[in-house]
Structures are given as structure tokens and as C-alpha cells.
Design a protein around this motif. Structure first.
Motif, PDB file in Angstrom:
ATOM      1  N   LEU A  72       3.737   1.697  -0.836  1.00  0.00           N
ATOM      2  CA  LEU A  72       2.830   2.562  -0.081  1.00  0.00           C
ATOM      3  C   LEU A  72       1.743   1.741   0.598  1.00  0.00           C
ATOM      4  O   LEU A  72       1.361   2.026   1.738  1.00  0.00           O
ATOM      5  N   GLN A  73       1.251   0.725  -0.080  1.00  0.00           N
ATOM      6  CA  GLN A  73       0.235  -0.137   0.518  1.00  0.00           C
ATOM      7  C   GLN A  73       0.731  -0.722   1.835  1.00  0.00           C
ATOM      8  O   GLN A  73       0.047  -0.669   2.861  1.00  0.00           O
ATOM      9  N   VAL A  74       1.933  -1.288   1.818  1.00  0.00           N
ATOM     10  CA  VAL A  74       2.487  -1.916   3.019  1.00  0.00           C
ATOM     11  C   VAL A  74       2.646  -0.890   4.137  1.00  0.00           C
ATOM     12  O   VAL A  74       2.283  -1.144   5.293  1.00  0.00           O
ATOM     13  N   ALA A  75       3.172   0.288   3.792  1.00  0.00           N
ATOM     14  CA  ALA A  75       3.390   1.322   4.803  1.00  0.00           C
ATOM     15  C   ALA A  75       2.068   1.834   5.364  1.00  0.00           C
ATOM     16  O   ALA A  75       1.929   2.051   6.575  1.00  0.00           O
ATOM     17  N   LEU A  76       1.077   2.024   4.491  1.00  0.00           N
ATOM     18  CA  LEU A  76      -0.214   2.524   4.948  1.00  0.00           C
ATOM     19  C   LEU A  76      -0.956   1.506   5.808  1.00  0.00           C
ATOM     20  O   LEU A  76      -1.681   1.877   6.736  1.00  0.00           O
ATOM     21  N   GLU A  77      -0.774   0.239   5.502  1.00  0.00           N
ATOM     22  CA  GLU A  77      -1.409  -0.789   6.328  1.00  0.00           C
ATOM     23  C   GLU A  77      -0.869  -0.727   7.759  1.00  0.00           C
ATOM     24  O   GLU A  77      -1.616  -0.894   8.731  1.00  0.00           O
ATOM     25  N   GLU A 113      -7.138   2.940   5.335  1.00  0.00           N
ATOM     26  CA  GLU A 113      -7.331   1.565   4.868  1.00  0.00           C
ATOM     27  C   GLU A 113      -7.772   1.523   3.410  1.00  0.00           C
ATOM     28  O   GLU A 113      -7.279   0.695   2.629  1.00  0.00           O
ATOM     29  N   ALA A 114      -8.687   2.410   3.042  1.00  0.00           N
ATOM     30  CA  ALA A 114      -9.182   2.424   1.666  1.00  0.00           C
ATOM     31  C   ALA A 114      -8.071   2.781   0.686  1.00  0.00           C
ATOM     32  O   ALA A 114      -7.962   2.191  -0.395  1.00  0.00           O
ATOM     33  N   LEU A 115      -7.226   3.731   1.053  1.00  0.00           N
ATOM     34  CA  LEU A 115      -6.127   4.118   0.172  1.00  0.00           C
ATOM     35  C   LEU A 115      -5.103   2.998   0.067  1.00  0.00           C
ATOM     36  O   LEU A 115      -4.565   2.735  -1.019  1.00  0.00           O
ATOM     37  N   ALA A 116      -4.843   2.307   1.173  1.00  0.00           N
ATOM     38  CA  ALA A 116      -3.906   1.184   1.141  1.00  0.00           C
ATOM     39  C   ALA A 116      -4.400   0.092   0.201  1.00  0.00           C
ATOM     40  O   ALA A 116      -3.630  -0.457  -0.598  1.00  0.00           O
ATOM     41  N   ALA A 117      -5.691  -0.221   0.300  1.00  0.00           N
ATOM     42  CA  ALA A 117      -6.258  -1.256  -0.569  1.00  0.00           C
ATOM     43  C   ALA A 117      -6.159  -0.852  -2.039  1.00  0.00           C
ATOM     44  O   ALA A 117      -5.832  -1.681  -2.903  1.00  0.00           O
ATOM     45  N   ARG A 118      -6.417   0.414  -2.326  1.00  0.00           N
ATOM     46  CA  ARG A 118      -6.327   0.886  -3.719  1.00  0.00           C
ATOM     47  C   ARG A 118      -4.887   0.853  -4.208  1.00  0.00           C
ATOM     48  O   ARG A 118      -4.628   0.498  -5.370  1.00  0.00           O
ATOM     49  N   GLY A 120      -2.665  -1.209  -3.448  1.00  0.00           N
ATOM     50  CA  GLY A 120      -2.259  -2.586  -3.709  1.00  0.00           C
ATOM     51  C   GLY A 120      -2.715  -3.116  -5.047  1.00  0.00           C
ATOM     52  O   GLY A 120      -2.206  -4.143  -5.509  1.00  0.00           O
ATOM     53  N   THR A 121      -3.643  -2.430  -5.697  1.00  0.00           N
ATOM     54  CA  THR A 121      -4.191  -2.931  -6.966  1.00  0.00           C
ATOM     55  C   THR A 121      -3.895  -2.015  -8.148  1.00  0.00           C
ATOM     56  O   THR A 121      -4.325  -2.309  -9.265  1.00  0.00           O
ATOM     57  N   THR A 122      -3.178  -0.936  -7.905  1.00  0.00           N
ATOM     58  CA  THR A 122      -2.945   0.035  -8.971  1.00  0.00           C
ATOM     59  C   THR A 122      -1.669  -0.265  -9.741  1.00  0.00           C
ATOM     60  O   THR A 122      -0.731  -0.870  -9.211  1.00  0.00           O
ATOM     61  N   ALA A 123      -1.628   0.169 -10.983  1.00  0.00           N
ATOM     62  CA  ALA A 123      -0.489  -0.126 -11.851  1.00  0.00           C
ATOM     63  C   ALA A 123       0.636   0.886 -11.715  1.00  0.00           C
ATOM     64  O   ALA A 123       1.780   0.598 -12.062  1.00  0.00           O
ATOM     65  N   GLY A 124       0.343   2.076 -11.250  1.00  0.00           N
ATOM     66  CA  GLY A 124       1.382   3.095 -11.159  1.00  0.00           C
ATOM     67  C   GLY A 124       0.915   4.298 -10.370  1.00  0.00           C
ATOM     68  O   GLY A 124      -0.252   4.402  -9.974  1.00  0.00           O
ATOM     69  N   TRP A 125       1.832   5.234 -10.159  1.00  0.00           N
ATOM     70  CA  TRP A 125       1.538   6.398  -9.332  1.00  0.00           C
ATOM     71  C   TRP A 125       0.485   7.313  -9.961  1.00  0.00           C
ATOM     72  O   TRP A 125      -0.322   7.910  -9.262  1.00  0.00           O
ATOM     73  N   GLU A 126       0.510   7.427 -11.287  1.00  0.00           N
ATOM     74  CA  GLU A 126      -0.473   8.287 -11.932  1.00  0.00           C
ATOM     75  C   GLU A 126      -1.889   7.775 -11.684  1.00  0.00           C
ATOM     76  O   GLU A 126      -2.807   8.536 -11.366  1.00  0.00           O
ATOM     77  N   GLU A 127      -2.055   6.482 -11.846  1.00  0.00           N
ATOM     78  CA  GLU A 127      -3.376   5.885 -11.623  1.00  0.00           C
ATOM     79  C   GLU A 127      -3.816   6.060 -10.179  1.00  0.00           C
ATOM     80  O   GLU A 127      -4.976   6.402  -9.903  1.00  0.00           O
ATOM     81  N   LEU A 128      -2.903   5.823  -9.251  1.00  0.00           N
ATOM     82  CA  LEU A 128      -3.247   5.972  -7.837  1.00  0.00           C
ATOM     83  C   LEU A 128      -3.552   7.422  -7.501  1.00  0.00           C
ATOM     84  O   LEU A 128      -4.497   7.713  -6.765  1.00  0.00           O
ATOM     85  N   ALA A 136     -10.140  11.245  -1.675  1.00  0.00           N
ATOM     86  CA  ALA A 136     -10.767  11.255  -0.357  1.00  0.00           C
ATOM     87  C   ALA A 136      -9.732  11.437   0.742  1.00  0.00           C
ATOM     88  O   ALA A 136      -9.962  12.166   1.725  1.00  0.00           O
ATOM     89  N   TYR A 137      -8.577  10.797   0.576  1.00  0.00           N
ATOM     90  CA  TYR A 137      -7.511  10.912   1.578  1.00  0.00           C
ATOM     91  C   TYR A 137      -6.969  12.337   1.622  1.00  0.00           C
ATOM     92  O   TYR A 137      -6.803  12.918   2.696  1.00  0.00           O
ATOM     93  N   ARG A 138      -6.701  12.907   0.462  1.00  0.00           N
ATOM     94  CA  ARG A 138      -6.201  14.284   0.413  1.00  0.00           C
ATOM     95  C   ARG A 138      -7.218  15.255   1.002  1.00  0.00           C
ATOM     96  O   ARG A 138      -6.862  16.167   1.757  1.00  0.00           O
TER      97      ARG A 138
END
Length: 203
Positions: A72-77, A113-118, A120-128, A136-138
Motif C-alpha cells: 500500500l505504501q508503494v501504491a499510495l506514493e 503522503e502521511a498514510l503512505a509513510a505510516r 511503510g512502518t507498520t507491522a500489519g493491517w490491524e495496526e495501520l 484522517a484519510y478515511r
């Protein structure tokens, strides 16, 4: 949001009923310019969706298991680049006077951009899904979608009351602006659940 939508519709209705004054661009030319921006952005989006791992952008529920937050990070970037290009193009448009005051509502910068950065650092979908960046994105998507729905509802109700009886071209022109510029149909059905994984199975 209700007040914002009312102001938007009132400006549009009042100015169009009294005609266009000033400015070099007609409504038709404006819609054509907006069409071109959105057509290019949609083309880039469709290419991204069809590419490797691009399907993460439209994945829902259990489909997220086929991807990682880093996908998702790559796609959102890439989506952030598309958004930036569209906003840059929109900034070169000098809209007709009758819609100039709400032209900015047609091109809203989403916090991609903020969601993409997050992501890239998250461990899984639940955390994200539970992150502030996702919230904020939603919220931005929900608010934007509501602007579309409210405007369309107000336009339809006004047309039904016969206010446009002597100017039958106006509803079509306005609907085209709503459908193309605001892009109501492009929003997910439930933006508040975007990228939300299904609940974990329990015994």
C-alpha cells in the motif's frame, strides 16, 4: 458540512440563474479542462491498479491478506504523485466567475503522503487500520463524499421544483460538473471502512 454545502449550492444557483459575467473561460471550457485533468489522473490510476501489487488500492476485507501495508505504501506514493500533478494542473485554471468561489472544492488534497509513510512502518493491517493517519484519510474521504452527495441532492431537488424550467441546459451542465469535477462515483461505497481487515476468527 451542511453549511458548507449550502453555501456551495447557493453560489452556483444564484450565479448561473443570473448568467456569467466577467472572466475569459466559459462553463463548457471549464468542464473540458477539468475533464482533461481527471481523465489523465484516472488513466494513471487504472494503470497503477493493473500493475504489480496495484490491486491493494481496491482490496477490501479478506482481500487485504494478499498484500502487505508496504504494498500500500508503494501504491499510495504513486497516487500522491498523481494527486500532486492534478492539483498543479488545476492551479493553472482560472475558473468562470460564477464558480470561482468554490473551484477549490473540486480539487481537495487528501492526506495520501502521511498514510503512505505510516504504511511503510507498520507491522500489519490491524495496526495501520487503527492508526491516526488512517483515521484522517478515511475522514477526508467521508467529508469529500458527503459534499458530492449533498450537492447532487440539492441540485435534483431544485430541478424537481421547476426552478430551472426556463433554463433547461443548467441541470445538465451542473450535473456534469458534479460528476466530473467532484467525482462522486469514484468514492468507495464505505470510505469509513477503507483498508479495514476483517475481524480475527475466534474459536
Amino acid at each position: 458540512m451542511i453549511n458548507k454545502r449550502f453555501v456551495l449550492f447557493t453560489l452556483c444557483l444564484t450565479s448561473l440563474l443570473w448568467g456569467c459575467s466577467g472572466g475569459d473561460m466559459s462553463l463548457t471550457e471549464y468542464v473540458d479542462r477539468v475533464n482533461a485533468i481527471n481523465d489523465r489522473a484516472m488513466g494513471q490510476y487504472e494503470v497503477l491498479i493493473a500493475g504489480p501489487r496495484g490491486g491493494v488500492l481496491v482490496a477490501e476485507g479478506s482481500q487485504l491478506a494478499d498484500f502487505t501495508p508496504q504494498d500500500l505504501q508503494v501504491a499510495l506514493e504513486r497516487m500522491a504523485e498523481v494527486q500532486a500533478e492534478a492539483l498543479e494542473s488545476a492551479a493553472t485554471i482560472e475558473p468562470p466567475e460564477q464558480i470561482a468561489e468554490y473551484h477549490s472544492l473540486f480539487f481537495v488534497r487528501l492526506p495520501i503522503e502521511a498514510l503512505a509513510a505510516r504504511a511503510g512502518t507498520t507491522a500489519g493491517w490491524e495496526e495501520l487500520s487503527d492508526s491516526a493517519e488512517m483515521a484522517a484519510y478515511r475522514a477526508a474521504l467521508v467529508a469529500d463524499q458527503q459534499v458530492c452527495f449533498d450537492f447532487q441532492a440539492a441540485l435534483d431537488a431544485t430541478a424537481e421544483r421547476g426552478i430551472f424550467a426556463d433554463t433547461p441546459w443548467i441541470p445538465g451542465e451542473l450535473k456534469e460538473i458534479v460528476e466530473v469535477a467532484l467525482g462522486c462515483a469514484a468514492y468507495p461505497e464505505h470510505p469509513e471502512d477503507l483498508y479495514r481487515p476483517p475481524p480475527a476468527a475466534t474459536d
